[in-house]
Design an enzyme around this catalytic site. Structure first.
Site, PDB file in Angstrom:
ATOM      1  N   GLY A 230     -81.074 -46.736  49.921  1.00  0.00           N
ATOM      2  CA  GLY A 230     -79.856 -47.042  50.659  1.00  0.00           C
ATOM      3  C   GLY A 230     -78.638 -46.964  49.753  1.00  0.00           C
ATOM      4  O   GLY A 230     -78.720 -46.589  48.581  1.00  0.00           O
ATOM      5  N   ALA A 231     -77.486 -47.329  50.301  1.00  0.00           N
ATOM      6  CA  ALA A 231     -76.239 -47.299  49.548  1.00  0.00           C
ATOM      7  C   ALA A 231     -76.321 -48.254  48.358  1.00  0.00           C
ATOM      8  O   ALA A 231     -76.753 -49.399  48.491  1.00  0.00           O
ATOM      9  CB  ALA A 231     -75.071 -47.687  50.452  1.00  0.00           C
ATOM     10  N   GLY A 234     -79.396 -47.644  43.662  1.00  0.00           N
ATOM     11  CA  GLY A 234     -79.802 -47.148  42.354  1.00  0.00           C
ATOM     12  C   GLY A 234     -80.589 -45.861  42.420  1.00  0.00           C
ATOM     13  O   GLY A 234     -81.181 -45.431  41.437  1.00  0.00           O
ATOM     14  N   HIS A 271     -70.427 -40.625  38.399  1.00  0.00           N
ATOM     15  CA  HIS A 271     -71.625 -39.791  38.271  1.00  0.00           C
ATOM     16  C   HIS A 271     -71.492 -38.842  37.088  1.00  0.00           C
ATOM     17  O   HIS A 271     -72.447 -38.635  36.324  1.00  0.00           O
ATOM     18  CB  HIS A 271     -71.854 -38.994  39.560  1.00  0.00           C
ATOM     19  CG  HIS A 271     -72.491 -39.796  40.656  1.00  0.00           C
ATOM     20  ND1 HIS A 271     -73.774 -39.567  41.084  1.00  0.00           N
ATOM     21  CD2 HIS A 271     -72.029 -40.823  41.395  1.00  0.00           C
ATOM     22  CE1 HIS A 271     -74.073 -40.420  42.058  1.00  0.00           C
ATOM     23  NE2 HIS A 271     -73.026 -41.191  42.265  1.00  0.00           N
ATOM     24  N   ARG A 275     -73.959 -38.466  33.301  1.00  0.00           N
ATOM     25  CA  ARG A 275     -74.830 -37.332  33.011  1.00  0.00           C
ATOM     26  C   ARG A 275     -74.790 -36.962  31.533  1.00  0.00           C
ATOM     27  O   ARG A 275     -73.745 -37.013  30.901  1.00  0.00           O
ATOM     28  CB  ARG A 275     -74.411 -36.105  33.824  1.00  0.00           C
ATOM     29  CG  ARG A 275     -74.520 -36.283  35.319  1.00  0.00           C
ATOM     30  CD  ARG A 275     -73.915 -35.088  36.028  1.00  0.00           C
ATOM     31  NE  ARG A 275     -73.350 -35.478  37.309  1.00  0.00           N
ATOM     32  CZ  ARG A 275     -72.399 -34.818  37.949  1.00  0.00           C
ATOM     33  NH1 ARG A 275     -71.885 -33.721  37.414  1.00  0.00           N
ATOM     34  NH2 ARG A 275     -71.937 -35.255  39.106  1.00  0.00           N
TER      35      ARG A 275
END
Length: 405
Positions: A230-231, A234, A271, A275
């Site tokens: 879900g939102a 994780g 995000h 990375r």
């Protein structure tokens, strides 16, 4: 060449003294770990830790035959007390090689974060690499003559070290990667095994003796994985974690850019910062050609945004267009995607939202999207060796073994 792991934990050990965290509270029995130290063929000791002599005795070995003690930790690492029977510990300068009377050759490998790594060649030609806590090799050669038979490294703390070694061929498909310097970052037991298996690594209890070059069943990294959640569950972190020990990953962002939407831009930035620097990014929803290409692992984040784009293109939000061919067109696109996944030769990790357990959407279009995403997730999952559901940051294995295979 034999290696006895007198300890496998972080410099402070596990559990850490006086630490109240949940991992330390449950690190008991075989999950309790002394600071990492390696005894090679009974003659070479890599890192001298408190209680090393007792640890050797517990594992059925003696330090009486040790002819050389080498330190790997940064120069400001933990203090060292030398038992009376052992030679004074030293450190080989970066790039230099030490030849022992026992026939072992030890080369010092420069690290990017302090400390010294050691490449050890045994008298029989077997090769191992031992890296210090928190370090990754610096200045690696463009290619390695052959992979090491064994690598012992801080896989949890520095997964990018493993990625660098894979990139130059120092770690191959049959390399036995053993995690050491284990700290309280990850719960011990099943969760640690699951995370290490995703990186093609394993952990062993203190006192274990390993034969370098002997065949070990290398953890099988699943070729296709779906991570649901879900939102803010994780799920994206879990998906990224599964590939952070591999080089040149292609990150496929299906959300695109949204001009003027500052909140969306902030999400994208988070995000991007997470990375590894060696990853490449492609912003596209055209997934079928990517799945058909050979290449490094690909991470798709996420299928739910891919579905939104496809439903836009087939007119799924208009009842007339949906009934007049939109539904059929969507089914064809989903089949095309799952067929490409089935035929894909590269490693694929995909993320998708699990939305079927919440409140029923108030609009017909919302219910249509919820239903189609459920169908897409089910179809995609059917082509994956491993399927995970992430809840409150905890990954539950729905398909595939918990050790990654």
């Amino acid at each position: 060449m034999e290696v006895t792991l007198l300890g496998t934990g972080a410099p402070a050990g596990l559990p850490r003294p006086d630490c109240p965290c949940a991992v330390c509270a449950t690190a008991l029995g075989p999950d309790a770990r002394a600071a990492t130290a390696l005894l090679v063929d009974g003659t070479l000791l890599l890192d001298l830790t408190p209680g090393a002599a007792f640890a050797a005795a517990r594992s059925g070995h003696s330090l009486g035959g040790v002819r050389q003690v080498l330190l790997s930790h940064p120069h400001d690492g933990p203090a060292v007390e030398v038992p009376a029977a052992l030679p004074q510990p030293g450190r080989v300068p970066d790039g230099r090689e030490l030849v022992l009377l026992t026939g072992h050759r030890v080369r010092a490998v420069a690290m990017d974060a302090g400390g010294t790594g050691y490449a050890v060649n045994g008298p029989d030609g077997q090769r191992l690499l031992y890296l210090p806590p928190g370090g990754a090799p610096a200045g690696l050669e463009e290619s390695a003559a052959e992979p090491y038979q064994m690598v012992l490294a801080d896989v949890v703390g520095r997964p990018d070290a493993l990625a660098r070694l894979r990139a130059v061929g120092s770690v191959g498909p049959t390399t036995d990667v053993v995690a050491v310097h284990l700290d309280h970052d990850v719960p011990q037991g099943a969760e640690l095994r699951r995370r290490l298996a995703a990186a093609g690594a394993r952990a062993v209890p203190d006192g274990t003796t390993l034969a370098v070059g002997a065949y070990e069943e290398v953890p099988d990294v699943p070729r296709r994985t779906l991570v649901l959640g879900g939102a803010r569950s994780g799920k994206s972190v879990e998906a990224e974690r599964r590939l952070e020990a591999f080089p040149d990953v292609l990150y496929v962002a299906t959300g695109g850019t949204r001009g003027g939407d500052n909140e969306w831009a902030a999400r994208v930035a988070v995000h991007q910062e997470r990375r590894p620097g060696s990853w490449h990014t492609a912003e596209t929803t055209d997934l079928v050609p990517l799945l058909g290409e050979d290449g490094p692992p690909v991470l798709i984040d996420c299928l739910s945004l891919w579905l939104t784009d496809v439903m836009d293109s087939v007119g799924a939000w208009d009842d007339a267009e949906w009934a007049g061919g939109g539904e059929k067109a969507l089914r064809e696109r989903v089949l095309e995607l799952t067929s490409a996944l089935r035929a894909a030769r590269r490693t694929v990790v995909a993320v998708s939202n699990e939305v079927g357990s919440g409140i029923v959407p108030a609009t017909a279009s919302g219910r249509r999207y919820r239903d189609e995403l459920g169908r897409l997730n089910a179809a995609f999952a059917s082509e994956c060796e491993q399927v995970l559901l992430v809840v409150a940051g905890q990954a539950l294995v729905l398909r595939g073994r918990a050790d990654g295979s």
